[in-house]
Design a protein around this motif. Structure first.
Motif, PDB file in Angstrom:
ATOM      1  N   UNK A 251       0.794  -1.224   0.000  1.00 33.60           N
ATOM      2  CA  UNK A 251       0.000   0.000   0.000  1.00 33.60           C
ATOM      3  C   UNK A 251       0.820   1.263   0.000  1.00 33.60           C
ATOM      4  N   UNK A 252       2.145   1.136   0.089  1.00 33.51           N
ATOM      5  CA  UNK A 252       3.049   2.280   0.065  1.00 33.51           C
ATOM      6  C   UNK A 252       4.149   2.041  -0.947  1.00 33.51           C
ATOM      7  N   UNK A 253       4.797   3.122  -1.386  1.00 28.32           N
ATOM      8  CA  UNK A 253       5.972   2.957  -2.223  1.00 28.32           C
ATOM      9  C   UNK A 253       7.114   2.420  -1.369  1.00 28.32           C
ATOM     10  N   UNK A 254       8.127   1.831  -1.970  1.00 25.54           N
ATOM     11  CA  UNK A 254       9.266   1.340  -1.178  1.00 25.54           C
ATOM     12  C   UNK A 254       9.887   2.412  -0.290  1.00 25.54           C
ATOM     13  N   UNK A 255      10.127   3.602  -0.831  1.00 26.38           N
ATOM     14  CA  UNK A 255      10.788   4.633  -0.036  1.00 26.38           C
ATOM     15  C   UNK A 255       9.859   5.210   1.032  1.00 26.38           C
ATOM     16  N   UNK A 256       8.556   5.237   0.745  1.00 25.86           N
ATOM     17  CA  UNK A 256       7.620   5.681   1.780  1.00 25.86           C
ATOM     18  C   UNK A 256       7.599   4.679   2.935  1.00 25.86           C
ATOM     19  N   UNK A 257       7.650   3.395   2.614  1.00 28.27           N
ATOM     20  CA  UNK A 257       7.729   2.384   3.666  1.00 28.27           C
ATOM     21  C   UNK A 257       9.005   2.557   4.474  1.00 28.27           C
ATOM     22  N   UNK A 258      10.135   2.758   3.785  1.00 27.22           N
ATOM     23  CA  UNK A 258      11.407   2.936   4.493  1.00 27.22           C
ATOM     24  C   UNK A 258      11.341   4.115   5.460  1.00 27.22           C
ATOM     25  N   UNK A 259      10.813   5.224   4.988  1.00 24.69           N
ATOM     26  CA  UNK A 259      10.748   6.415   5.826  1.00 24.69           C
ATOM     27  C   UNK A 259       9.855   6.186   7.040  1.00 24.69           C
ATOM     28  N   UNK A 260       8.713   5.540   6.826  1.00 26.57           N
ATOM     29  CA  UNK A 260       7.788   5.313   7.944  1.00 26.57           C
ATOM     30  C   UNK A 260       8.368   4.317   8.933  1.00 26.57           C
ATOM     31  N   UNK A 261       8.985   3.241   8.416  1.00 28.51           N
ATOM     32  CA  UNK A 261       9.551   2.222   9.312  1.00 28.51           C
ATOM     33  C   UNK A 261      10.687   2.778  10.136  1.00 28.51           C
ATOM     34  N   UNK A 262      11.426   3.738   9.574  1.00 26.95           N
ATOM     35  CA  UNK A 262      12.552   4.329  10.311  1.00 26.95           C
ATOM     36  C   UNK A 262      12.144   5.554  11.104  1.00 26.95           C
ATOM     37  N   UNK A 263      10.917   6.000  10.917  1.00 25.41           N
ATOM     38  CA  UNK A 263      10.456   7.180  11.635  1.00 25.41           C
ATOM     39  C   UNK A 263      11.065   8.461  11.126  1.00 25.41           C
ATOM     40  N   UNK A 264      11.376   8.473   9.827  1.00 30.84           N
ATOM     41  CA  UNK A 264      11.974   9.667   9.227  1.00 30.84           C
ATOM     42  C   UNK A 264      10.967  10.315   8.294  1.00 30.84           C
ATOM     43  N   UNK A 265      11.362  11.453   7.736  1.00 32.84           N
ATOM     44  CA  UNK A 265      10.469  12.204   6.859  1.00 32.84           C
ATOM     45  C   UNK A 265      10.309  11.471   5.523  1.00 32.84           C
ATOM     46  N   UNK A 266       9.069  11.368   5.052  1.00 28.77           N
ATOM     47  CA  UNK A 266       8.794  10.694   3.787  1.00 28.77           C
ATOM     48  C   UNK A 266       9.456  11.441   2.658  1.00 28.77           C
ATOM     49  N   UNK A 267      10.197  10.744   1.753  1.00 22.08           N
ATOM     50  CA  UNK A 267      10.841  11.404   0.644  1.00 22.08           C
ATOM     51  C   UNK A 267       9.828  12.089  -0.264  1.00 22.08           C
ATOM     52  N   UNK A 268      10.312  13.061  -1.008  1.00 23.05           N
ATOM     53  CA  UNK A 268       9.422  13.827  -1.884  1.00 23.05           C
ATOM     54  C   UNK A 268       8.936  13.027  -3.068  1.00 23.05           C
TER      55      UNK A 268
END
Length: 271
Positions: A251-268
């Motif tokens: 349900x998310x893009x790979x980089x959106x998943x990475x950002x959410x799993x790491x608790x960082x800002x979602x890439x643009x």
């Protein structure tokens, strides 16, 4: 092999600057035991949160991504060993194990014996000491494998699903087609689907896709590899195909998943 308690684990992590709440992917086994008189422990394994109850055990396998909960609120013991250290390696459960009343005493005794010999380093040669630890860890693992009130039902080791599972673990970066596994193993796709559904409640294709998604999540959260490199590693011809596949299942893009799993800002932009 190593044995540490929760307090020592926290101290080691602090000395080395490791965030135990962050994702880790070690290449060795962790057998986590929460003491019977301690608070339950929350522990995330492969992005699924588990609660290890008082007196419970959780086995984390090499290559799995895991994250510790609040260790200061609980007390327990962690047995750590590298693959190949023990001669008996029963299939670890996917969820925490709380030994039944009939098995609890035997499991506790096996742990006490292991801890006693682990601490008694000087009475034997190092080679004999390690041999003893291997045997005692074997006993503990076998006791835990039969610690439930009802022994778990295992699929035959040479049955269609077990052979399919082993083939998927070996080849999931090479092919995503169930037909390829069926041809290699000498089964029809229908047989593999029926066997996988009986064992897991999902189709063979769903099982295979889930394994690929799991590996993608592990790589995204535990490495800094670009999405395109992960796509190539997993056998996708393009990062776009990988992103579509991942978004379909997560349900998310790979980089959106990475950002959410790491608790960082979602890439643009999407991965």
């Amino acid at each position: 092999m190593d044995v540490i308690d929760f307090a020592e684990l926290r101290a080691r992590a602090q000395r080395r600057g490791i965030d135990l709440a962050g994702p880790q992917r070690p290449d060795f086994h962790h057998l986590i035991h929460v003491h019977a008189d301690a608070e339950a422990l929350s522990h995330v394994v492969d992005f699924t949160e588990h609660v290890v109850p008082s007196g419970g055990w959780l086995w984390v396998r090499p290559g799995q991504v895991h994250q510790y909960g609040e260790l200061t609120r609980s007390r327990g013991t962690i047995v750590i060993w590298r693959p190949g250290f023990v001669t008996v390696d029963p299939a670890p459960p996917d969820t925490p194990v709380l030994p039944g009343a009939a098995a609890r005493e035997a499991v506790d005794l096996a742990l006490r014996h292991l801890l006693s010999d682990y601490a008694d380093l000087g009475s034997m040669t190092l080679e004999a000491h390690n041999r003893a630890l291997r045997r005692l860890l074997d006993v503990l693992l076998l006791r835990l494998a039969h610690a439930g009130e009802v022994p778990p039902v295992r699929n035959p080791a040479d049955g269609p699903f077990e052979r399919f599972r082993a083939a998927v673990e070996r080849d999931f970066t090479r092919t995503r087609r169930v037909a390829d596994y069926a041809a290699e193993l000498g089964y029809s796709t229908r047989t593999l689907t029926r066997a996988t559904s009986s064992a897991t409640g999902r189709s063979a294709k769903s099982y295979l896709d889930a394994r690929i998604v799991l590996e993608a999540r592990r790589l995204l959260v535990h490495t800094d590899q670009p999405s395109a490199d992960i796509a190539r590693h997993l056998g996708f011809t393009s990062s776009g195909d990988f992103s579509k596949f991942f978004r379909k299942h997560d349900g998310r893009s790979p980089l959106a998943f990475r950002a959410q799993a790491r608790g960082t800002r979602t890439p643009g932009r999407c991965g």
